[in-house]
Scaffold this active site. Sequence first.
Site, PDB file in Angstrom:
ATOM      1  N   GLU A 210      37.402  50.413  18.991  1.00 25.43           N
ATOM      2  CA  GLU A 210      38.585  51.262  18.920  1.00 25.43           C
ATOM      3  C   GLU A 210      38.251  52.733  18.775  1.00 25.43           C
ATOM      4  O   GLU A 210      39.020  53.503  18.236  1.00 25.43           O
ATOM      5  CB  GLU A 210      39.449  50.841  17.725  1.00 25.43           C
ATOM      6  CG  GLU A 210      39.745  49.377  17.721  1.00 25.43           C
ATOM      7  CD  GLU A 210      40.445  48.938  16.466  1.00 25.43           C
ATOM      8  OE1 GLU A 210      40.292  49.609  15.454  1.00 25.43           O
ATOM      9  OE2 GLU A 210      41.137  47.934  16.527  1.00 25.43           O
TER      10      GLU A 210
ATOM     11  N   GLU B 181      40.051  40.376  17.354  1.00 26.61           N
ATOM     12  CA  GLU B 181      40.534  40.391  15.970  1.00 26.61           C
ATOM     13  C   GLU B 181      42.002  40.024  16.000  1.00 26.61           C
ATOM     14  O   GLU B 181      42.760  40.561  16.810  1.00 26.61           O
ATOM     15  CB  GLU B 181      40.477  41.796  15.357  1.00 26.61           C
ATOM     16  CG  GLU B 181      39.127  42.245  14.893  1.00 26.61           C
ATOM     17  CD  GLU B 181      39.150  43.694  14.397  1.00 26.61           C
ATOM     18  OE1 GLU B 181      40.181  44.163  13.894  1.00 26.61           O
ATOM     19  OE2 GLU B 181      38.116  44.351  14.550  1.00 26.61           O
TER      20      GLU B 181
HETATM   21  C1  IPT Z   1      41.303  46.977  12.935  1.00 28.89           C
HETATM   22  C2  IPT Z   1      39.838  47.310  12.960  1.00 28.89           C
HETATM   23  O1  IPT Z   1      39.260  46.957  14.177  1.00 28.89           O
HETATM   24  C3  IPT Z   1      39.099  46.626  11.853  1.00 28.89           C
HETATM   25  O2  IPT Z   1      37.812  47.169  11.764  1.00 28.89           O
HETATM   26  C4  IPT Z   1      39.831  46.797  10.543  1.00 28.89           C
HETATM   27  O3  IPT Z   1      39.809  48.141  10.220  1.00 28.89           O
HETATM   28  C5  IPT Z   1      41.238  46.309  10.719  1.00 28.89           C
HETATM   29  O4  IPT Z   1      41.869  47.067  11.679  1.00 28.89           O
HETATM   30  C6  IPT Z   1      42.108  46.449   9.496  1.00 28.89           C
HETATM   31  O5  IPT Z   1      41.565  45.769   8.438  1.00 28.89           O
HETATM   32  S1  IPT Z   1      42.186  48.171  13.872  1.00 28.89           S
HETATM   33  C7  IPT Z   1      43.812  47.580  14.063  1.00 28.89           C
HETATM   34  C8  IPT Z   1      44.602  47.700  12.840  1.00 28.89           C
HETATM   35  C9  IPT Z   1      44.434  48.393  15.151  1.00 28.89           C
END
Ligand code: IPT
Length: 963
Positions: free
Chosen positions: A186, A266
């Site tokens: 990101e 994720e």
């Molecule tokens: C996502 C990130 O990729 C991860 O590293 C972590 O920060 C997570 O959020 C939140 O715990 S980013 C997503 C919210 C767009």
Amino acid sequence: MQLVPLHISALARLHDKNPPIFPRSFASSRSNNGLTQAVEWDEYSFFVLGNRTFIQSGEFHMWRLPVPSLWRDIVQKAKSAGLNTISVYFHWGLTNPHSGEVDLTGINDFQPFFDAAKEEGIWVIARPGPYINSETSTGGVPGHLRSNDTFYHDAWQDYWTGVIGLIAKNQVTQGGPIILLQIENEYYNGPGQNDRPVGVVVPTFVNDAGEFNNLVNDTDIYGFDAYPFSASNCGNADPTVWRDVATTWRSYFDATVPGQPHFFPEFQGGSADNWGSTGGYGTCRELVNTNFQRVFFHQLWASGVTAENFYMFYGGTTWAQLPYSQGYTSYDYGAPVNEQRQITAKHAELKLQSLFLRSFSDFYMTDLIEVDTTTVPSLYITHLQNPVQGSSFYIFRHNDATIKDSFVIATDFVFGSSTLRYSTASLLTWLDLSGSDMLVVYGYAGQSYEMAFELSGPVTLSAIGPTQIQGTATDPTFTLNFSLSPGRTLVHLTAADGKELAVLIADYDAATTLWQPTIAGDGNYANYIGVSASTPLLISGPYLVRNASLNGQQLALWGDVAETTTVNIFGPRALSSVEWNNVPLGNLTQTRQGTWQATISFSQPAVTLPDLGSATWRFRDSLPEIQPDFDGFAMIPANQMTTTSVFPPYYGAPWILYADQYGFHAGNLVWRGTFLHDSNTTAPTAVNVSASGALNFAASVWLNTHYLGPSDTRGRTNNNSFPVTEDLLLTGENHVVVLQDHMGGDLSGQDVCCTPGGRARDLQQPRGLQGYYLVGRDASAQFTGWTLAGNFMGERHPDTVRKIYNEGGLYGERKGWHLPGFDDSAWEERTPFEGLGQPGVGFFRTTFTLDLPQGYDIPLSFVFDSAVGHYRSQLYVNGWQMGKRIANIGPQSAFPVHEGVLDYHGENTVVLSLWALGNGTADTRIPSFKLVANGTYAGGVRGIATNNPDWDELRGKYGVSFD
Ligand code: IPT
């Protein structure tokens, strides 16, 4: 609220609307990256070693569990939840503490994790960043390049080469567990997403921060993440307020990456929490709960997703100064496995879903037949069908997703040599019971269900268990009807042609107690489902079953129990012995249901913990910097006059007082400014500082030994003028001392991440003094110089075990008072409960011996009094900074500390720093501090090593004196 099982007539209507048409023709479009056939994909799913695979993954950050011998514990807990993959972030800042040094030792060396994953049968998704976000300081970007972001691309080369080497040799093509590599996270500033790292042949992918079409064609595979509930600050949420389910995922994937599997690198599995939240992780766990898992994870399936990684599976601890500016120590995340490594109800729900996926491979390849929102009023039903097998899956939820439930109903499919026509009860798994099939289903106690099998002629039915079963034969179908009672009921069906079939029916709670460990097969991937491992067992009873082996009629199980437990084993027709954790169970019997039953006895061992309330503590003041004759120990001149930061100083000249420019990127900072005063100079009327340290930072300001006051109004920068009277001034040199904390760097922020070409401005937010001057004096009579202390030796810090984020710049930290082996015998006896008696900083040390019983996993936590007070305290356990308490912000007051950091069979050193910002009694002492056990589990992974370098090694060797 529970979703009532579908009435069978409605299922019939749905089913008849779209009767199975199969096999449909589909052109196999299997592809790979041209580099390896070990990991391929088509539009339905990935293939690993030629096997169509549903990637069911959980996220784990080894660096958030700084005891390498415990990594296997998390791997086993993931395997037991039915996951087949773990996704891991690496940490650039930990690995590359200064330019030129790549440290792949200790907690940075993931080889023991890769080995454990491989042995246990878990694939690995490697995510080395370089930028990772992840609520860690500057998203993992090391401090040494924060000050000059333009060199970002050059800066990550060393780190990249190092970690890619480790990754490359653990790829599936090399016999290792790694199947996929994510490039960047990101952060779209062009650090070479298009460059395939040398030696990497597994597919590469990106994780877009949402449906943003970023970098779609830059890697082999595209994925994006989603956090339907807030991804941060869940402790402030109202857990009863839900958000709606997105229904755009399938169409977005189809439009954006046709021909690729629908992949979520994720998906929300919990949530991060921030300083100052009201509810802490308890609230997060309630918000992102098992209902969330059911509704939202099933919606992923409804969207054709066949590769999903839940962030986090085990959150762990963002210990020491690893948190980003808004995160506190715990990263429990409300995850399936909590910070203390205990399994929770979310682990159980994840297991129910994962065992279903693991057992029914028809689901890895489905087409969307239709989304039906009308056949059954108020229900949102997604009909998926396997185009080759013709089996159907109907995913149910309410149209209104805030009514929190969802489940899957299956029709028309074959398992083993049996055919299920339909089941309104949820499928869990099936197994081959010595030649006949056993299907395992579950539902809610008190509700009615119906199942039908293809069985010809008259069928004999026998049922053993609490649920009353009705059977109806309508050749060639046999139908079961039941209203579900709590517990497990085993149904045996024998058809006229001799065909036998068993159905195990469990209510939800009984289903969550079931385990299905794998039995190793042959070859290099012996423990991997889909490659070699089998699942001939179904076990109920224990808190956790980690592993099993079956040798003829001898069964060995490994796992954990927290009470005397009756274990029931479905599987082998004949069994001569069962071992539990290498000890034979003496009382093996066979039950009416045909299970093998035995008792695992447990007696609570003596767990003797020290009473830290009555322990001997030793105390020493840790703020000699305010003394006129302070010798300047471990302080350096802060004499730079230029900065490349995009956040220039507001005022104050000529020195730039930004700690990162001086090589200090974490922990407390001490600034000491000098000015001259005598009878000929005008006395300043005030000392002004604009300290910057992120929203929850604090600063305390002294003029000579006089405390001017705190500066912590919860702004990024606080501008304070502290009035000065002439009686506070000395003739000659005067000193202004500012103690502040560096709360960790900010994250890149969404605005930056989603704007290709944008600069990560927030990574450069300064930590230090953005403004300073002596009010009432003109420019010629300002400060004559500043010195600065940060962590001992800065980027060249000597602690290669606990790494660069472990320490800050308090005098006691610089001197190594937090380390084991420091000789405090000359110190005054005083407890933290007595405290300082005034604003300032002090260190309190105590030691104790633990002699905990062997063969148990006993999670321990240090618990501060939760009372509000204007103080900050750092908890050091055997030299590891395992907690930061801010007693006027919170919410955290309990700090889990694992075996390995603690020596469960030896001496331990616990040190508290106490920084009192206020004057009141509540501000200058820690009212109470305890060590408590969170549970006692017979079992555990065993063999947990400690590695706690001491004062001699980390200070004595560098010529630091004891006093
Ligand atoms: C996502 C990130 O990729 C991860 O590293 C972590 O920060 C997570 O959020 C939140 O715990 S980013 C997503 C919210 C767009």
